[in-house]
Write an enzyme that holds these catalytic residues in place. Structure first.
Site, PDB file in Angstrom:
ATOM      1  N   CYS A 157       9.478  19.452  44.623  1.00  0.00           N
ATOM      2  CA  CYS A 157       8.686  18.424  43.919  1.00  0.00           C
ATOM      3  C   CYS A 157       9.735  16.783  44.147  1.00  0.00           C
ATOM      4  O   CYS A 157      10.089  16.304  44.476  1.00  0.00           O
ATOM      5  CB  CYS A 157       9.803  18.348  42.448  1.00  0.00           C
ATOM      6  SG  CYS A 157       9.998  17.424  40.850  1.00  0.00           S
ATOM      7  N   CYS A 197      15.641  18.057  36.414  1.00  0.00           N
ATOM      8  CA  CYS A 197      14.803  17.471  37.127  1.00  0.00           C
ATOM      9  C   CYS A 197      14.558  15.957  36.240  1.00  0.00           C
ATOM     10  O   CYS A 197      14.164  16.359  34.799  1.00  0.00           O
ATOM     11  CB  CYS A 197      13.246  17.629  37.031  1.00  0.00           C
ATOM     12  SG  CYS A 197      12.183  16.548  37.544  1.00  0.00           S
ATOM     13  N   GLU A 240     -30.174   2.106  17.304  1.00  0.00           N
ATOM     14  CA  GLU A 240     -28.441   2.379  16.400  1.00  0.00           C
ATOM     15  C   GLU A 240     -27.926   2.577  18.145  1.00  0.00           C
ATOM     16  O   GLU A 240     -28.549   3.610  18.875  1.00  0.00           O
ATOM     17  CB  GLU A 240     -28.471   3.444  15.774  1.00  0.00           C
ATOM     18  CG  GLU A 240     -28.907   3.267  14.850  1.00  0.00           C
ATOM     19  CD  GLU A 240     -29.022   4.724  13.202  1.00  0.00           C
ATOM     20  OE1 GLU A 240     -29.366   4.434  12.563  1.00  0.00           O
ATOM     21  OE2 GLU A 240     -28.338   5.915  13.373  1.00  0.00           O
ATOM     22  N   LYS A 296     -31.065   7.052  27.218  1.00  0.00           N
ATOM     23  CA  LYS A 296     -29.510   7.494  27.632  1.00  0.00           C
ATOM     24  C   LYS A 296     -29.274   5.689  28.724  1.00  0.00           C
ATOM     25  O   LYS A 296     -30.412   5.852  28.792  1.00  0.00           O
ATOM     26  CB  LYS A 296     -29.455   8.171  28.182  1.00  0.00           C
ATOM     27  CG  LYS A 296     -29.707   9.524  27.176  1.00  0.00           C
ATOM     28  CD  LYS A 296     -28.260   9.912  26.041  1.00  0.00           C
ATOM     29  CE  LYS A 296     -27.372  10.674  26.762  1.00  0.00           C
ATOM     30  NZ  LYS A 296     -27.611  12.075  26.889  1.00  0.00           N
ATOM     31  N   LYS A 347     -25.570   5.058  20.818  1.00  0.00           N
ATOM     32  CA  LYS A 347     -25.919   6.990  20.529  1.00  0.00           C
ATOM     33  C   LYS A 347     -24.335   6.876  20.460  1.00  0.00           C
ATOM     34  O   LYS A 347     -23.912   6.896  22.066  1.00  0.00           O
ATOM     35  CB  LYS A 347     -26.558   7.227  21.127  1.00  0.00           C
ATOM     36  CG  LYS A 347     -26.234   8.874  21.521  1.00  0.00           C
ATOM     37  CD  LYS A 347     -27.483   9.433  22.757  1.00  0.00           C
ATOM     38  CE  LYS A 347     -27.734  11.359  23.056  1.00  0.00           C
ATOM     39  NZ  LYS A 347     -25.976  11.403  23.396  1.00  0.00           N
ATOM     40  N   TYR A 395       0.854  -0.894   0.031  1.00  0.00           N
ATOM     41  CA  TYR A 395       0.400  -0.274  -0.161  1.00  0.00           C
ATOM     42  C   TYR A 395       0.845   1.824  -0.057  1.00  0.00           C
ATOM     43  O   TYR A 395       0.266   1.877  -0.384  1.00  0.00           O
ATOM     44  CB  TYR A 395      -1.330  -0.047   1.437  1.00  0.00           C
ATOM     45  CG  TYR A 395      -1.300   1.013   1.119  1.00  0.00           C
ATOM     46  CD1 TYR A 395      -2.562   1.208   0.884  1.00  0.00           C
ATOM     47  CD2 TYR A 395      -0.857   2.393   1.819  1.00  0.00           C
ATOM     48  CE1 TYR A 395      -3.867   2.403   0.974  1.00  0.00           C
ATOM     49  CE2 TYR A 395      -2.100   3.644   1.839  1.00  0.00           C
ATOM     50  CZ  TYR A 395      -3.250   3.671   1.626  1.00  0.00           C
ATOM     51  OH  TYR A 395      -4.025   5.078   1.880  1.00  0.00           O
ATOM     52  N   ASP A 396       1.753   1.031   0.736  1.00  0.00           N
ATOM     53  CA  ASP A 396       2.995   2.711   1.037  1.00  0.00           C
ATOM     54  C   ASP A 396       3.607   2.246  -0.179  1.00  0.00           C
ATOM     55  O   ASP A 396       3.429   3.857  -0.638  1.00  0.00           O
ATOM     56  CB  ASP A 396       3.701   2.418   1.978  1.00  0.00           C
ATOM     57  CG  ASP A 396       3.275   2.072   3.504  1.00  0.00           C
ATOM     58  OD1 ASP A 396       2.186   1.966   3.348  1.00  0.00           O
ATOM     59  OD2 ASP A 396       3.785   1.919   4.375  1.00  0.00           O
TER      60      ASP A 396
END
EC number: 6.5.1.2
Length: 725
Positions: A453, A475, A154, A362, A156, A66-67
């Protein structure tokens, strides 16, 4: 089995569909006619391969084949200047846009009434039946048989709703839902989504077809993409819907092309024919048939659609999808129940905001309560500290959750949360849990955010609601992400320096600072697990190639907060050299277009940090010397446009980035927004509305490309650019 009549390419007539050859003759050996013919065959074949891969999940060829086909098509289009409108090669993105224009939908994109209660769904069914009975009694729906009422059910989808328009089978426009009447024009962004065909399959389509779909980010792709963002030290998306919406509204289609978006199509918005019988002349009479037609046209539809005869079966369908929710690779928040027959829909009509023939059942929200057992503070690339609640594991909608984000120190303070408290957990968008409230206070006080820290011990500074480690590149947590950032394609582009290798180099003691990259040797790397001499030599070669980077790439690679590729280029163009930028105070930084007070402060803070400054000097000591920004590129004196500021909008005869570089190389400024300092707004085809409005407000002259060329000619500058590199 797909028949040849509905394929993009017939394998009996197109050699690039099944077992295609990839040993092409040199492009230079082809005549223009032969190149055009081969390109047309390749376009059709690539469309077919795209459909088989992205829609049917049944590829015909390997990725390598494909490429090779795709690359050949791109080479032909480039070499022979072939038209690329709706070519598969357009998927990689086009020129960045100035803004998202607002466009009117061909038909309203209405909301849908919804409820989580089954009783409300039964009431919807009663209204439908009463409405259809009334229509039959009035003669509007003669011969209506209540037993003929069917619903299509279907999932949602929890994504971003879009309108997509095809004319004569060709993709012409896409827009977001917006307010239902108007939406944002996202034609170029949607064009990059592989499952959106640039041309419909076959000939059985109307002359103009507008369809509604949902753009989403698959859950597995979302999680992988978020991991990548976190590894870069960037803020992850909260949920797949935000990821899809944020991506689709990117002004650069190239950014959209790099993100894993997909789409489902689920409704017809408009169906128009010219009446000559050349294409399908009538819209399908039932929704189920329209969805079947979508499939034959190459429009991806969902495979969990069901047709049911009664509302009880529709409610059962909803419960089935709820039970299968965790198996789905896309976020759903319910199901949609639609009247199947088009005649029934037309008889029922719509309200001002929603159709009377559809209802969304829902799912209940996903929440649970549990106890905070600890708080972990994570460090990002920019030093931002993000607190994460460690939880007593709890089931939230079928998923065991043991961690949830607390966002930032301000959020902790607002919640008043501490270790030991009972909290509510909410799974936003089915993926990332967060803590919306404390339901039972079991501790004393609020969690105290660290002053140092947790990784390097450097002092923590607050910036509004956020907190940052001041350790900079000293860091270790910031260092790993800074090295990854340095290697990114939009920075120094060092191939072979991904997150796992960066972590390996740091843990091996080979990279304790950014400059240490340039002390690495082949022997150092080859001795590590998973490395060979070839991979070691390749990485060393990649690093050697970055010793004299363009100044803007160097600045982008440093990972200065708020400085991306565009701002880095503006800084490089303004100051010219690294030393000039390092010596610039905030006032001087604010003179750069697009650099405001906050960005100027951010730049200065980064450059004044001792660890960051040491890293910059360490890079220079190791021979990493960024090239000064080149301002003289021929086609006119370097100072010919000195003092002028241009803004470009719309499509020009050359890419806008080339236009900006052209004027900057001759002393002008090129900015992305109109202000009182702008001298000219250059408007090409389809210019952005907001820039024109801003120009009118600021009394800035608007000139077209011809007037722009004349202005440059008066100053001895050629247009269009020919010799710029």
């Amino acid at each position: 089995m797909t028949t040849s009549s509905t394929r993009h390419a017939d394998p009996d007539e197109n050699p690039y569909v099944e077992e295609p050859p990839t040993d092409f003759d040199p492009v230079d050996d082809l005549s223009p006619e032969a190149a055009a013919e081969q390109a047309e065959l390749l376009r059709a074949a690539v469309r077919e391969h795209d459909h088989r891969y992205y829609v049917e999940a049944d590829p015909l060829v390997s990725d390598e084949t494909y490429d090779a086909l795709f690359a050949r098509l791109r080479d032909l289009e480039d070499a022979f200047d072939l038209p690329t409108e709706n070519s598969p090669t357009r998927r990689v993105g086009g020129e960045p846009l100035d803004e998202l224009e607002t466009v009117e939908h061909v038909a309203p994109m209405l909301s849908i009434d919804n409820d989580t209660d089954a009783a409300a769904v039964r009431e919807f069914d009663e209204r439908v039946r009463e409405g259809l009975a009334a229509a039959a009694e009035s003669g509007e729906l003669p011969g209506f048989d209540p037993d003929d009422l069917a619903y299509v059910c279907e999932p949602k989808f929890d994504g971003l709703s879009i309108e997509v328009i095809y004319e004569d089978g060709e993709y012409v426009r896409a827009a977001t839902r917006g307010d239902g009447r108007e939406g944002d024009d996202v034609t170029e962004q949607v064009r990059t989504i592989p499952s959106v065909p640039g041309r419909l399959r076959g000939d059985d389509h109307p002359d103009r077809l507008a369809v509604r779909g949902e753009v989403y980010m698959p859950r597995d792709a979302f999680e992988a993409y978020n991991e990548e963002l976190i590894e870069r030290g960037e803020e992850p998306f909260a949920n797949p819907r935000n990821a899809a919406a944020g991506t689709l509204r990117q002004l650069d289609p190239g950014v959209v092309a790099e993100r894993p978006l997909d789409v489902f199509f689920f409704d017809v918005l408009a169906w128009e024919t010219d009446g000559d019988g050349s294409n399908a002349s009538e819209r399908p009479e039932r929704h189920r048939d329209a969805l079947d037609l979508f499939e034959s046209l190459g429009l991806r539809r969902n495979d969990r659609v069901a047709v049911v005869d009664g509302i009880g079966a529709a409610i059962d369908y909803r419960d089935e999808i709820l039970a299968a929710r965790e198996e789905l690779n896309y976020a759903v928040d319910g199901v949609v129940i639609k009247v199947d027959a088009l005649a029934h829909r037309e008889a029922l009509g719509t309200t001002s905001r929603a159709p009377r023939w559809a209802f969304a059942h829902k799912f209940p929200p996903r929440t649970a309560t549990t106890t905070v057992e600890g708080v972990t503070v994570q460090v990002g690339r920019t030093g931002r500290l993000t607190p994460v609640a460690e939880l007593d594991p709890v089931d939230v909608g079928g998923v065991t959750v043991s961690r949830a984000t607390l966002h930032n120190p301000a959020e902790i303070e607002a919640l008043g949360v501490n270790v030991g408290d009972r909290v509510r957990i909410y799974r936003a968008g089915d993926v990332i849990p967060y803590v919306p409230e404390v339901v039972e206070k079991r501790s004393e006080g609020t969690y105290e955010f660290p002053d140092a820290c947790p990784v390097c011990g450097a002092p923590v500074e607050r910036d509004g609601p956020l907190a940052f480690c001041t350790g900079g590149l000293g860091c270790p947590a910031q260092l790993e992400r800074a090295v990854e950032h340095w290697a990114r394609r939009d920075a120094l582009d060092v191939e072979g320096l991904g997150p796992e290798r960066v972590e390996q180099l740091r843990e091996a003691g080979l990279v304790a600072s950014l400059p240490d990259l340039y002390d690495l040797t082949v022997d150092d790397l080859a001795a590590l697990e998973g490395w060979g001499e070839t991979s070691a030599e390749n990485l060393i070669a990649e690093l050697e190639a970055t010793r004299n980077p363009p100044l803007d790439d160097f600045l982008a690679g440093l990972g200065i907060p708020d400085v991306g590729a565009t701002t880095a280029r503006a800084l490089a163009a303004h100051f010219g050299t690294l030393d000039s930028l390092l010596d610039a105070d905030e006032a001087a930084l604010r003179e750069v277009d697009d650099v405001g007070p906050e960005v100027a402060e951010s730049i200065r803070t980064f450059l004044d940090n001792e660890e960051n400054r040491a890293a910059i000097e360490g890079l220079r000591e190791r021979g990493v010397d960024p090239e000064p920004f080149e301002t003289d590129a021929g086609d006119g004196p370097a100072d010919a446009l000195d003092g002028l500021t241009f803004v470009f909008t719309g499509s020009l005869s050359v890419p806008r980035s080339d236009a900006q570089s052209h004027v900057e190389a001759r002393g002008a400024n090129a900015t992305s927004s109109v202000s009182g300092n702008t001298d000219y707004l250059v408007a090409g085809e389809s210019p952005g509305r907001s820039k024109r409005d801003d120009a009118k407000t600021e009394d800035v002259p608007v000139i077209d490309e011809g007037e722009f060329a004349a202005l440059l000619a008066d100053r001895g500058v050629a247009w269009p650019p020919e010799n710029d590199a």
